[in-house]
Design a protein around this motif. Structure first.
Motif, PDB file in Angstrom:
ATOM      1  N   UNK A 159      -8.721  52.339  33.029  1.00 15.79           N
ATOM      2  CA  UNK A 159      -8.793  53.750  33.383  1.00 15.79           C
ATOM      3  C   UNK A 159      -7.781  54.064  34.482  1.00 15.79           C
ATOM      4  N   UNK A 160      -7.352  55.325  34.541  1.00 13.20           N
ATOM      5  CA  UNK A 160      -6.348  55.726  35.528  1.00 13.20           C
ATOM      6  C   UNK A 160      -6.590  57.165  35.957  1.00 13.20           C
ATOM      7  N   UNK A 161      -6.699  57.378  37.278  1.00 14.89           N
ATOM      8  CA  UNK A 161      -6.669  58.729  37.830  1.00 14.89           C
ATOM      9  C   UNK A 161      -5.202  59.070  38.067  1.00 14.89           C
ATOM     10  N   UNK A 162      -4.622  59.813  37.157  1.00 15.06           N
ATOM     11  CA  UNK A 162      -3.181  60.047  37.145  1.00 15.06           C
ATOM     12  C   UNK A 162      -2.806  61.335  37.870  1.00 15.06           C
ATOM     13  N   UNK A 163      -1.870  61.203  38.809  1.00 13.94           N
ATOM     14  CA  UNK A 163      -1.155  62.347  39.353  1.00 13.94           C
ATOM     15  C   UNK A 163       0.322  62.169  39.009  1.00 13.94           C
ATOM     16  N   UNK A 164       0.999  63.266  38.708  1.00 17.16           N
ATOM     17  CA  UNK A 164       2.420  63.167  38.404  1.00 17.16           C
ATOM     18  C   UNK A 164       3.091  64.506  38.667  1.00 17.16           C
ATOM     19  N   UNK A 165       4.417  64.484  38.717  1.00 18.66           N
ATOM     20  CA  UNK A 165       5.186  65.712  38.898  1.00 18.66           C
ATOM     21  C   UNK A 165       6.630  65.465  38.503  1.00 18.66           C
ATOM     22  N   UNK A 166       7.238  66.483  37.905  1.00 18.10           N
ATOM     23  CA  UNK A 166       8.677  66.537  37.705  1.00 18.10           C
ATOM     24  C   UNK A 166       9.217  67.333  38.889  1.00 18.10           C
TER      25      UNK A 166
END
Length: 299
Positions: A159-166
């Motif tokens: 499992x992964x609590x994903x944060x991301x941004x371009x």
């Protein structure tokens, strides 16, 4: 996979040493010129035909294997900033420090499609203990009259609590005259000094001081730039957050890779998923963040 051979690249695409000796993909077609570094799969330049540069890069940016490049479009993942609960390093995750592999390059008319893959071997990168060991990522970039970006992240077994941004740094004439449309009514967390935890936007965003906001919004936004007489449209998909940032005078002077007077000519408008807008991935799931940047100079 490994980076494709330079002799297999299509017309208008070349792979050579860029600043600091880092490998760099250069694109020159009738539609645009552009540069993308394998370090961080980092787009540092995109100039559509007949336009001024759309992306901003600092004149003081550092080009080295152990540093992120200041400007262009860094990839922030698999967390944003120090992470939702703080304490994660490096800031904004390790994607922008990794050496990506160019695994595909194609021409589609005057557009160029580049595909970058995050290597499975990531020894020596800081922060990888905070993400699943088998995390996979593919980044597709379309360079032409528009700039298209698509970041796909998969976590096969954990499992992964994903944060991301371009993390797009946009070039503007003078940020103090710019307005940002499309966020009216959106709630946001204000992370700048003196900011409140939760706010609601009223009307277009204007810039009068240091700005560091995470808006809860799935909508497109438009940068209205009267100085350069153009509008920059940022559309997105798979994004619950729009991050807006300008360091202003004091903060810019504190950063060694940021020219003291350069803050007036940039504005970060970042499609992503951060804070409460994170994406919770179960084992075997994947998420794709998409964004398109286009320019309208007909105003």
């Amino acid at each position: 996979m490994s980076t494709i051979d330079a002799t297999a690249l299509p017309q208008g695409v070349s792979l050579a040493a860029g600043s600091g000796g880092l490998p760099c993909v250069s694109v020159t077609t009738p539609a645009c010129t552009a540069q993308v570094y394998l370090h961080g799969a980092h787009i540092t330049s995109w100039v559509p035909d007949g336009q001024q540069p759309v992306l901003w890069c600092s004149s003081q940016a550092t080009y080295s294997a152990d540093s992120a490049i200041r400007g262009g479009v860094p990839l922030c993942a698999p967390w944003f900033g120090p992470g939702r609960t703080g304490g994660k390093e490096p800031a904004h995750g390790y994607f922008r420090l990794a050496e990506w592999e160019l695994t595909q390059a194609d021409r589609d008319g005057d557009d160029v499609l580049l595909v970058f893959t995050l290597p499975t071997e990531r020894g020596g990168l800081p922060g990888i203990e905070h993400a699943p060991a088998d995390l996979q990522a593919t980044y597709r970039v379309r360079l032409g009259a528009e700039l298209g970006m698509e970041l796909e992240i998969a976590t096969p077994t954990q499992a992964l609590e994903l944060e991301n941004a371009l993390h797009a740094y946009l070039h503007v004439g003078d940020v103090r005259t710019v307005t940002l449309q499309g966020l009216d009514g959106a709630r946001y967390a204000d992370k700048a000094p003196g900011g409140r935890a939760v706010n609601a936007q009223s009307g277009p965003v204007e810039f009068r001081r240091e700005t560091d906001r995470v808006y809860a919004s799935t909508e497109s936004v438009t940068v209205v730039d009267p100085t350069l007489a153009r509008k920059i449209l940022v559309t997105k998909d798979g994004s619950h957050s729009t991050i807006v940032w300008n360091p202003w005078e004091r903060r810019a002077a504190e950063m060694s890779d940021f020219g003291d007077d350069e803050w007036t000519q940039m504005l970060c408008v970042e499609p992503g998923n951060a804070l409460k807008g994170r994406v919770d991935l179960a084992p075997g799931e994947r998420h794709t963040l998409r964004a398109t940047i286009s320019v309208d100079s007909t105003q």
